[in-house]
Design a protein around this motif. Structure first.
Motif, PDB file in Angstrom:
ATOM      1  N   SER A   6       0.743  -1.338   0.012  1.00 38.08           N
ATOM      2  CA  SER A   6      -0.039   0.101   0.122  1.00 38.08           C
ATOM      3  C   SER A   6       0.712   1.276   0.166  1.00 38.08           C
ATOM      4  CB  SER A   6      -1.136   0.013   1.077  1.00 38.08           C
ATOM      5  OG  SER A   6      -0.098   0.003   2.310  1.00 38.08           O
ATOM      6  N   ALA A   7       2.080   1.083  -0.202  1.00 33.52           N
ATOM      7  CA  ALA A   7       2.859   2.334  -0.090  1.00 33.52           C
ATOM      8  C   ALA A   7       2.981   2.978  -1.478  1.00 33.52           C
ATOM      9  CB  ALA A   7       4.524   1.962   0.016  1.00 33.52           C
ATOM     10  N   THR A   8       3.163   4.149  -1.478  1.00 32.39           N
ATOM     11  CA  THR A   8       3.167   5.143  -2.596  1.00 32.39           C
ATOM     12  C   THR A   8       4.450   5.159  -3.454  1.00 32.39           C
ATOM     13  OG1 THR A   8       3.309   7.339  -1.613  1.00 32.39           O
ATOM     14  CG2 THR A   8       1.030   6.529  -1.993  1.00 32.39           C
ATOM     15  N   LEU A   9       4.316   5.751  -4.496  1.00 33.89           N
ATOM     16  CA  LEU A   9       5.660   5.847  -5.295  1.00 33.89           C
ATOM     17  C   LEU A   9       5.423   7.110  -6.057  1.00 33.89           C
ATOM     18  CD1 LEU A   9       7.684   4.839  -7.503  1.00 33.89           C
ATOM     19  CD2 LEU A   9       5.917   3.679  -8.178  1.00 33.89           C
ATOM     20  N   ARG A  10       6.589   7.796  -6.163  1.00 29.94           N
ATOM     21  CA  ARG A  10       6.549   9.106  -7.050  1.00 29.94           C
ATOM     22  C   ARG A  10       6.709   8.922  -8.403  1.00 29.94           C
ATOM     23  NH1 ARG A  10       5.964  14.041  -6.380  1.00 29.94           N
ATOM     24  NH2 ARG A  10       7.151  15.620  -7.942  1.00 29.94           N
ATOM     25  N   THR A  11       5.902   9.088  -9.240  1.00 26.80           N
ATOM     26  CA  THR A  11       6.090   8.896 -10.734  1.00 26.80           C
ATOM     27  C   THR A  11       4.873   9.434 -11.593  1.00 26.80           C
ATOM     28  OG1 THR A  11       6.598   6.903 -12.258  1.00 26.80           O
ATOM     29  CG2 THR A  11       4.780   6.741 -10.669  1.00 26.80           C
ATOM     30  N   ASP A  12       4.703   9.092 -12.864  1.00 31.17           N
ATOM     31  CA  ASP A  12       3.801   9.529 -13.586  1.00 31.17           C
ATOM     32  C   ASP A  12       2.628   8.407 -13.933  1.00 31.17           C
ATOM     33  OD1 ASP A  12       2.184   9.870 -16.092  1.00 31.17           O
ATOM     34  OD2 ASP A  12       3.434  11.544 -16.580  1.00 31.17           O
ATOM     35  N   GLU A  13       1.483   8.348 -13.163  1.00 33.79           N
ATOM     36  CA  GLU A  13       0.959   7.214 -13.310  1.00 33.79           C
ATOM     37  C   GLU A  13       0.442   6.731 -14.611  1.00 33.79           C
ATOM     38  OE1 GLU A  13      -2.983   9.137 -11.081  1.00 33.79           O
ATOM     39  OE2 GLU A  13      -3.287   6.885 -11.649  1.00 33.79           O
ATOM     40  N   VAL A  14       0.190   7.853 -15.638  1.00 29.62           N
ATOM     41  CA  VAL A  14      -0.141   7.307 -16.975  1.00 29.62           C
ATOM     42  C   VAL A  14       0.775   6.450 -17.767  1.00 29.62           C
ATOM     43  CG1 VAL A  14      -1.112   8.369 -19.410  1.00 29.62           C
ATOM     44  CG2 VAL A  14      -1.832   9.502 -17.106  1.00 29.62           C
ATOM     45  N   LEU A  15       2.088   7.019 -17.585  1.00 29.95           N
ATOM     46  CA  LEU A  15       3.053   6.547 -18.124  1.00 29.95           C
ATOM     47  C   LEU A  15       3.820   5.262 -17.624  1.00 29.95           C
ATOM     48  CD1 LEU A  15       5.361   9.610 -18.744  1.00 29.95           C
ATOM     49  CD2 LEU A  15       3.870   8.717 -20.460  1.00 29.95           C
ATOM     50  N   LEU A  16       3.309   4.879 -16.371  1.00 35.30           N
ATOM     51  CA  LEU A  16       3.726   3.868 -15.970  1.00 35.30           C
ATOM     52  C   LEU A  16       2.628   2.665 -16.171  1.00 35.30           C
ATOM     53  CD1 LEU A  16       5.479   2.142 -13.902  1.00 35.30           C
ATOM     54  CD2 LEU A  16       3.869   2.840 -12.065  1.00 35.30           C
ATOM     55  N   GLY A  17       1.473   3.340 -16.290  1.00 32.72           N
ATOM     56  CA  GLY A  17       0.276   2.384 -16.697  1.00 32.72           C
ATOM     57  C   GLY A  17       0.524   1.723 -18.094  1.00 32.72           C
ATOM     58  N   GLN A  18       1.060   2.705 -19.090  1.00 28.25           N
ATOM     59  CA  GLN A  18       1.424   2.397 -20.309  1.00 28.25           C
ATOM     60  C   GLN A  18       2.440   1.186 -20.311  1.00 28.25           C
ATOM     61  OE1 GLN A  18       2.444   5.468 -22.830  1.00 28.25           O
ATOM     62  NE2 GLN A  18       0.356   6.707 -22.700  1.00 28.25           N
ATOM     63  N   ASP A  50      15.170   1.235  -1.573  1.00 30.53           N
ATOM     64  CA  ASP A  50      14.552   2.570  -1.808  1.00 30.53           C
ATOM     65  C   ASP A  50      13.981   2.372  -3.245  1.00 30.53           C
ATOM     66  OD1 ASP A  50      16.944   2.729  -2.941  1.00 30.53           O
ATOM     67  OD2 ASP A  50      17.543   4.900  -2.598  1.00 30.53           O
ATOM     68  N   ARG A  51      13.953   1.240  -3.625  1.00 29.15           N
ATOM     69  CA  ARG A  51      13.345   1.006  -5.197  1.00 29.15           C
ATOM     70  C   ARG A  51      11.925   0.096  -5.161  1.00 29.15           C
ATOM     71  NH1 ARG A  51      17.489   3.365  -7.517  1.00 29.15           N
ATOM     72  NH2 ARG A  51      16.746   2.974  -9.806  1.00 29.15           N
ATOM     73  N   TRP A  52      11.197   0.479  -6.170  1.00 25.80           N
ATOM     74  CA  TRP A  52      10.308  -0.308  -6.442  1.00 25.80           C
ATOM     75  C   TRP A  52      10.621  -1.343  -7.472  1.00 25.80           C
ATOM     76  CZ3 TRP A  52       5.285  -0.892  -4.470  1.00 25.80           C
ATOM     77  CH2 TRP A  52       4.922  -0.193  -3.462  1.00 25.80           C
ATOM     78  N   VAL A  53      10.382  -2.560  -7.143  1.00 27.58           N
ATOM     79  CA  VAL A  53      10.387  -3.548  -8.271  1.00 27.58           C
ATOM     80  C   VAL A  53       9.238  -4.150  -8.826  1.00 27.58           C
ATOM     81  CG1 VAL A  53      11.719  -5.777  -8.722  1.00 27.58           C
ATOM     82  CG2 VAL A  53      12.660  -4.128  -7.136  1.00 27.58           C
ATOM     83  N   LEU A  54       8.843  -3.925 -10.189  1.00 26.51           N
ATOM     84  CA  LEU A  54       7.597  -4.451 -10.792  1.00 26.51           C
ATOM     85  C   LEU A  54       7.812  -5.621 -11.644  1.00 26.51           C
ATOM     86  CD1 LEU A  54       7.406  -0.952 -10.597  1.00 26.51           C
ATOM     87  CD2 LEU A  54       5.033  -2.090 -10.517  1.00 26.51           C
ATOM     88  N   GLY A  78      11.370   7.595  -5.020  1.00 24.75           N
ATOM     89  CA  GLY A  78      11.171   9.241  -4.654  1.00 24.75           C
ATOM     90  C   GLY A  78      11.236   9.917  -6.141  1.00 24.75           C
ATOM     91  N   GLY A  79      11.202   9.010  -7.125  1.00 25.22           N
ATOM     92  CA  GLY A  79      11.037   9.594  -8.642  1.00 25.22           C
ATOM     93  C   GLY A  79      12.480   9.952  -9.165  1.00 25.22           C
TER      94      GLY A  79
END
Ligand code: ADP
Length: 452
Positions: free
Chosen positions: A337-349, A376-380, A450-451
C-alpha cells in the motif's frame, strides 16, 4: 735564516746575486721533482720561484730560501718554499710584479714568522706521489745537498726545453680544442635539425588532431540532426496518416452497418478485411507517434505520489478479456500500500505493454504482475510462462521494429518494447529482461521510490 719550527728543511740556499736566481729556479725544480710533483707542476713552481726571487733581489737585495715538505694530519702533503728577505720589505708586504705568478702555485703571500716577515708559497703534492718516509726524506736532503747547481747557461737551456715542451702541449691542447669545437658544432647542428624536425612533426600531428576533432564535431552534429529529423519525420508522417486511416475504419464500419445497403457475403468479408487492416495500421501509426514523441523528448512527465493499487486494478479489468477463452490466467497481485513518486499514465502504459505482450505470446499457463519494495526502489515484474527469448536476442528485442522470427502468431509492430524502455528511463528507472527459451520470460521494471 727561517725560524719555522718544524722538520728540518729539505734544502736551504742563499739568494744574493743575479746568478742565484737561476740556481733558485733550478733547485726549485729539483725539489719539486724529488717530492713527487708532476712535470708541469715542477715547471710552475720553478717559474714562480724565479719570479719571486727576482723581485726580492731587486727590492731588498736578496733572501734566504728554504724548501720544506709539510704533511697535514689527514695525510695531505704540500711543498712549501719560504723566502726570508735579508732586509725588511718596504711596506711589510710582498705583491709579485706579475699577477699571473700567484696562479702558478696554490698559495703565495707574506706571513709573519716571529718578528720576521716571510714570503711563502706552497703547492699541493698529488696523493699518487710516492710516500715519503723519514728515511726517504733524509736521503732526499742528502741528495739535494750534494747536487751541484749548473750554470746560468745550463738553466737557460733547461728553461728553453721546458718552454718548447709547454708550447707543444699548448698547441696540442689547442688542436684538441679545435676538434672538440668542431664536433660540438656538428652536434649542435644535428640537435637543431632534430629539434626542427620534431617540432614540424608535432605541428603536423597537432594539425591532424585538430582536423580530426573538427570532423568529429561535424559528424556529431550531423548525427544529432539526422536523429532529430528522423523523429520529426516519424511524428509528421504518423500524424498525417492518422486522419485518413481513422476515416477508412469509420467508412468500413458504415458499410458493414445493418442500416446501410446490404452487402453480399463476399463484399462483407472484404470490408471486414479493410477494416482490420486499417485498425492494424492505426495501431502502428499511434505507436510510431508515441515513440517519436518519446525520442524527441516531447513527452512531459507528470510527477505525483501514486498509489499502485488503482493502476493494478484497472490493468486487471481491461486486460482480462485478452485471456478469455484461452488456457491462460492473468494474475495481477495486490501491490503493497505504499506510494511511489511517478507519472501514473506513463507507468500504466509500460505495464500494459508488458502484460499485453505476455498475454499475446503465452499459449497456456499464466501471466503475473507483481510489485514489491527493495531498499529505496520499487521492483515491478511481469512474468509469463510463454515461449521465452534466447539470451542473444535480449538486447535486440528492445530495438525498433525487431520481432523474434517465428513467433509472429500474435502480429504486432516491434515498437512496444523500445517505447516501454524509453518511458521507464524517463521515469528514472530501468527495464530489464531475464528469459530462456521454453522457460517463460520476466520483464523487470525498477523505479526509485522518490522519482527521477
Ligand atoms: P510487438 O509485440 O509489437 O511485436 P515488442 O517491441 O513489444 O513488439 O516486442 C518485440 C518482440 O519481442 C516481439 O515481437 C516478440 O518476438 C518478443 N517478445 C516480447 N515480449 C515477449 C514475451 N513476453 N514472450 C516472448 N517473446 C516476447
Amino acid at each position: 735564516m727561517s725560524t719555522v719550527p718544524d722538520r728540518p728543511p729539505l734544502l736551504q740556499m742563499a739568494l744574493r746575486v743575479e746568478h742565484d736566481i737561476f740556481v733558485v729556479r733550478q733547485r726549485g725544480r729539483e725539489v719539486a721533482a724529488a717530492v713527487g710533483l708532476e712535470h708541469q707542476d715542477q715547471v710552475r713552481v720553478a717559474t714562480a720561484l724565479s719570479e719571486v726571487a727576482r723581485d726580492l733581489l731587486g727590492m731588498v737585495g736578496g733572501a734566504d730560501v728554504t724548501f720544506h715538505l709539510d704533511e697535514t694530519p689527514d695525510g695531505r702533503r704540500h711543498l712549501r718554499v719560504d723566502l726570508l728577505p735579508v732586509r725588511p720589505l718596504p711596506s711589510g708586504r710582498y705583491e709579485p710584479q706579475s699577477g699571473a705568478v700567484a696562479r702558478l702555485v696554490d698559495s703565495l703571500g707574506t706571513i709573519g714568522v716571529g718578528r720576521d716577515t716571510v714570503v711563502r708559497m706552497s703547492r699541493r703534492v698529488p696523493v699518487t706521489a710516492q710516500a715519503l718516509t723519514p728515511e726517504r726524506l733524509a736521503e732526499l736532503r742528502t741528495e739535494l745537498g750534494q747536487s751541484t747547481p749548473g750554470s746560468a747557461l745550463d738553466e737557460l737551456a733547461a728553461q728553453n726545453q721546458q718552454l718548447i715542451a709547454t708550447l707543444d702541449e699548448v698547441r696540442e691542447q689547442r688542436d684538441e680544442l679545435a676538434v672538440l669545437n668542431e664536433e660540438l658544432q656538428e652536434t649542435n647542428r644535428g640537435v637543431l635539425a632534430l629539434y626542427g624536425q620534431l617540432s614540424e612533426e608535432l605541428e603536423e600531428t597537432n594539425r591532424g588532431v585538430v582536423a580530426l576533432y573538427a570532423e568529429l564535431d561535424e559528424k556529431s552534429a550531423q548525427l544529432r540532426a539526422a536523429s532529430e529529423s528522423k523523429s520529426r519525420f516519424l511524428a509528421n508522417v504518423s500524424h498525417e496518416l492518422r486522419a485518413p486511416v481513422t476515416a477508412i475504419i469509420g467508412l468500413g464500419r458504415l458499410l458493414a452497418d445493418s442500416a446501410s445497403d446490404p452487402l453480399t457475403r463476399e463484399q462483407a468479408q472484404q470490408v471486414e478485411l479493410i477494416r482490420s487492416s486499417a485498425a492494424d495500421l492505426l495501431t502502428l501509426v499511434n505507436e510510431l507517434l508515441d515513440l517519436a514523441k518519446a525520442e524527441s523528448g516531447r513527452i512531459e512527465v507528470n510527477w505525483s505520489e501514486v498509489d499502485l493499487r488503482p493502476i493494478f486494478g484497472q490493468l486487471r479489468g481491461t486486460l482480462r478479456a485478452l485471456a478469455a477463452g484461452r488456457p491462460v490466467e492473468l494474475e495481477v497481485e495486490e501491490p503493497p500500500s505504499a506510494t511511489l513518486r511517478t507519472d501514473e499514465v506513463l507507468l500504466g502504459q509500460v505495464l500494459r505493454n508488458l502484460l499485453h505482450n505476455g498475454l499475446k505470446f503465452t499459449e497456456r499457463g499464466e501471466v503475473r504482475l507483481r510489485a514489491h519494495l527493495r531498499d529505496d526502489r520499487w521492483v515491478l515484474t511481469v512474468t509469463d510462462t510463454g515461449p521465452g527469448i534466447a539470451p542473444e536476442l535480449h538486447d535486440r528485442i528492445f530495438e525498433e521494429f525487431y520481432q523474434v522470427p517465428g513467433v509472429t502468431r500474435a502480429g504486432g509492430t516491434g515498437l512496444g518494447l523500445p517505447y516501454a524502455r524509453r518511458l521507464t528511463t524517463l521515469l528514472g528507472g530501468t527495464l530489464e529482461l531475464t528469459s530462456e527459451p521454453g522457460r517463460g520470460s520476466t520483464f523487470t521494471v525498477t523505479l526509485p521510490v522518490g522519482g527521477a
